[in-house]
Design an enzyme around this catalytic site. Structure first.
Site, PDB file in Angstrom:
ATOM      1  N   HIS A 136       0.727  -1.192   0.067  1.00 54.79           N
ATOM      2  CA  HIS A 136       0.084   0.134   0.066  1.00 54.79           C
ATOM      3  C   HIS A 136       0.735   1.359  -0.053  1.00 54.79           C
ATOM      4  O   HIS A 136       0.258   2.376  -0.310  1.00 54.79           O
ATOM      5  CB  HIS A 136      -0.905   0.068   1.076  1.00 54.79           C
ATOM      6  CG  HIS A 136      -1.996  -1.156   1.367  1.00 54.79           C
ATOM      7  ND1 HIS A 136      -2.895  -1.282   0.373  1.00 54.79           N
ATOM      8  CD2 HIS A 136      -2.322  -2.060   2.201  1.00 54.79           C
ATOM      9  CE1 HIS A 136      -3.647  -2.283   0.297  1.00 54.79           C
ATOM     10  NE2 HIS A 136      -3.271  -2.685   1.669  1.00 54.79           N
ATOM     11  N   ASP A 173      -2.659 -10.920  -2.070  1.00 56.77           N
ATOM     12  CA  ASP A 173      -3.280 -10.309  -0.932  1.00 56.77           C
ATOM     13  C   ASP A 173      -4.718 -10.110  -1.377  1.00 56.77           C
ATOM     14  O   ASP A 173      -4.992  -9.930  -2.295  1.00 56.77           O
ATOM     15  CB  ASP A 173      -2.223  -8.805  -0.552  1.00 56.77           C
ATOM     16  CG  ASP A 173      -2.938  -8.492   0.776  1.00 56.77           C
ATOM     17  OD1 ASP A 173      -1.826  -8.663   1.660  1.00 56.77           O
ATOM     18  OD2 ASP A 173      -3.749  -7.687   0.776  1.00 56.77           O
ATOM     19  N   ASP A 254      -4.387 -12.813   3.597  1.00 55.02           N
ATOM     20  CA  ASP A 254      -5.590 -12.315   4.335  1.00 55.02           C
ATOM     21  C   ASP A 254      -6.631 -12.572   3.462  1.00 55.02           C
ATOM     22  O   ASP A 254      -7.826 -12.215   3.865  1.00 55.02           O
ATOM     23  CB  ASP A 254      -5.336 -10.762   4.639  1.00 55.02           C
ATOM     24  CG  ASP A 254      -5.114 -10.015   3.768  1.00 55.02           C
ATOM     25  OD1 ASP A 254      -4.549 -10.369   2.505  1.00 55.02           O
ATOM     26  OD2 ASP A 254      -4.601  -8.578   3.857  1.00 55.02           O
TER      27      ASP A 254
HETATM   28 ZN    ZN Z   1      -3.940  -7.078   2.809  1.00 55.12          ZN
END
Ligand code: ZN
Length: 317
Positions: A136, A173, A254
């Site tokens: 990110h 992810d 995740d």
């Molecule tokens: Zn993540």
């Protein structure tokens, strides 16, 4: 040639964003314990990274962003010495403590060292069990638990310093790697391939139509079988056509069924399967070379089992 290098550093355990934060040091402890208990650690060559050099960070980030993080760290340490708080908040989910900057340098340094070692032929592949994660982190800002974009920095390092013409970044992810997209969009030497839950954090998914991005949004509750079909019909043909000379993985776990951070339905066997597919592509185009870096994964049990499955596959044990 050794098979799999494993990068870790004690300082990565000291970066802490406060009590109850899901991106916590215990993530690394859970992974380490699991690899020890299962004996997978016996198959790995354990290495400690050096901090990333400023010149490498600047391949992906502005000098202002790097200087701002360093400056915030200095101010935090001064405030702490005067009895102030142990954390400085950058956004609602992201904060630093006195060790964050160094841990972020080591996390990026691990991705770079892994790239150098794999390209030197010392190992076929590598896993970086480091934090903070990176995908990110944008060119000029930290966000979403991320400070420096480890994978994007290493990908730029591979093309700028090693002269590779084509590298791929594969991001599994549950969240969209918006930082990676921000840094690599339009750079045809890097192909970014991902899936992510949509709509979801951050910013509702991909915002670029650059031709070097293959982002596949999937709805909540998508299961592993559907992801596998997408990998075979969408990811793999594009990857084979592009023929990367090195493959990076933004390895977030995740999207696991038991991880409450997202609502996808992957299990350990899906991570084994995806890892094998990536290794198949790497063997066809890239001499088997894969550099995988830990991103998300917040249910400690599911995270440790999934990393074990992923690393066991990389190490072929
Ligand atoms: Zn993540």
């Amino acid at each position: 040639m050794g098979h799999t290098a494993y990068y870790a550093h004690p300082t990565c355990f000291k970066h802490d964003m406060g009590p109850g934060h899901p991106e916590c040091p215990q993530r690394l402890s859970a992974i380490e314990d699991r690899l020890l208990i299962t004996g997978v650690d016996m198959a790995l060559q354990r290495l400690e990274p050096a901090p990333a050099a400023l010149a490498d960070l600047e391949l992906a980030h502005t000098r202002m962003h790097i200087a701002a993080l360093r400056g915030l760290t200095d101010v935090l340490k001064e405030d702490m010495a005067a009895g102030g708080p142990e954390h400085a908040q950058l956004d609602p989910d992201t904060s630093i403590n006195e060790f964050t900057f160094q841990a972020a340098l080591l996390s990026a340094g691990a991705a770079i060292a892994a790239t150098d070692a794999v390209l030197a032929g010392e190992y076929e592949n590598a896993f970086c069990a480091t934090r903070p994660p990176g995908h990110h982190a944008c060119r000029d800002k930290a966000m979403g638990f991320c400070f420096f974009n480890n994978v994007a920095i290493a990908a730029k390092h591979a093309v700028e310093r090693h002269g590779l013409k084509r590298v791929a970044i594969i991001d599994f992810d549950v969240h969209h790697g918006n930082g990676t997209e921000d840094i690599v969009a339009g750079d045809e030497r890097i192909l970014m391939v991902s899936f992510y839950q949509h709509p979801f954090y951050p910013e509702g998914g991909s915002t670029s139509d650059a031709s070097n991005l293959l982002n596949v949004p999937v709805p909540a509750y998508t299961k592993g079988m559907d992801i596998r079909e997408m990998v075979d019909t969408v990811w793999v043909p594009r990857l084979l056509e592009y023929a990367p000379e090195l493959i990076f993985i933004s390895a977030g776990f995740d999207a696991h069924r038991e991880d409450d951070m997202g609502q996808l339905g992957l299990v350990e066997q899906d991570y084994v399967w995806i890892t094998r597919r990536i290794m198949d592509v790497a063997r066809q185009c890239a001499k088997g070379r894969v550099v995988s870096c830990l991103e998300g994964g917040y249910n400690l049990s599911a995270l440790s089992r999934s990393v074990e499955a992923h690393v066991r596959t990389l190490a072929d044990v």
